[in-house]
Motif scaffolding. Structure first.
Motif, short mmCIF file in Angstrom:
data_model
loop_
_atom_site.label_atom_id
_atom_site.label_comp_id
_atom_site.label_asym_id
_atom_site.label_seq_id
_atom_site.Cartn_x
_atom_site.Cartn_y
_atom_site.Cartn_z
N LYS A 69 -14.21 -47.26 -2.48
CA LYS A 69 -13.29 -48.28 -3.01
C LYS A 69 -12.28 -48.03 -3.92
O LYS A 69 -11.60 -48.07 -4.54
N ASN A 70 -13.38 -47.21 -5.07
CA ASN A 70 -12.79 -46.62 -5.94
C ASN A 70 -13.53 -45.44 -6.08
O ASN A 70 -14.53 -44.20 -5.55
N VAL A 92 -9.72 -47.66 -9.05
CA VAL A 92 -9.68 -48.51 -7.83
C VAL A 92 -8.44 -48.30 -6.58
O VAL A 92 -7.70 -48.37 -7.75
N ARG A 94 -8.93 -49.33 -3.37
CA ARG A 94 -8.52 -50.59 -2.88
C ARG A 94 -8.94 -51.71 -3.13
O ARG A 94 -10.31 -51.86 -4.04
N ASP A 95 -8.49 -53.00 -2.79
CA ASP A 95 -8.63 -54.44 -3.10
C ASP A 95 -9.77 -54.97 -2.68
O ASP A 95 -10.88 -54.09 -1.61
N ASN A 96 -10.07 -56.18 -2.70
CA ASN A 96 -11.81 -56.67 -2.07
C ASN A 96 -11.36 -56.36 -0.89
O ASN A 96 -12.40 -56.33 -0.33
N LYS A 99 -7.78 -53.21 1.03
CA LYS A 99 -6.27 -52.86 1.39
C LYS A 99 -5.95 -52.27 -0.29
O LYS A 99 -6.52 -51.67 -1.05
N LEU A 101 -4.17 -49.82 -2.30
CA LEU A 101 -3.99 -49.58 -4.38
C LEU A 101 -3.13 -48.74 -4.10
O LEU A 101 -2.92 -47.80 -3.53
#
Length: 157
Positions: A69-70, A92, A94-96, A99, A101
């Motif tokens: 995710k990060n 980061v 990916r968002d929560n 998706k 970024l």
């Protein structure tokens, strides 16, 4: 010169003068699309204007299937005067909801992360910048390129 040509030249001049003032950009391809935490990428940036401030961006190109995710990185700056400035970043990807970024096309995604804003220098010369992975895993799969972008800020001394 007709009025359309003059208008086009005026628009180009306005767009280039108002945009960010990039002074440096370089990207390294990562072998086997896996960034090792022992693979430190080094960049040499020429600092010519000490009245300006500078913004440092870490540029990451990664594959859609990156398993994180990060990512955690370290930015180390060695100024022309010999000072060392270091900070760690959590970029980061990916968002929560999971998706991705940044900007993407096909399986490639680009993130431009502001890692250091408004850095001022006391003397002209070559600034060495190092970017490394600080992830707990030795290998970070899915990273295609690691880069550095430096832009002149707006503030003056």
């Amino acid at each position: 010169m007709n009025k359309y040509t003059l208008l086009l030249l005026l628009c180009i001049a306005l767009l280039t003068s108002c945009g960010p003032r990039k002074i440096y950009e370089k990207h390294y391809d990562i072998p086997r699309i896996t960034w090792s935490r022992f693979d430190v990428r080094t960049f040499d940036v020429e600092i010519k204007d000490i009245s300006a401030s500078y913004d440092f961006y870490i540029a990451i190109r990664h594959h859609t299937e990156i398993p994180f995710k990060n990512i955690e990185t370290k930015l180390t700056i060695y100024t022309p005067s010999g000072e060392m400035r270091m900070n760690e970043q959590k970029i980061v990807l990916r968002d929560n909801e999971g998706k991705l970024l940044g900007s993407g096309m096909g399986d490639l995604w680009d993130i431009k992360y502001l890692a250091r804003k408004g850095l001022k220098f006391t003397e002209k010369g070559t600034c060495r910048v190092e970017i490394s992975s600080t992830m707990s895993k030795a290998d970070l799969p899915g990273i295609i390129q690691v880069g550095l972008i430096v832009e002149k800020g707006n503030s003056k001394r």
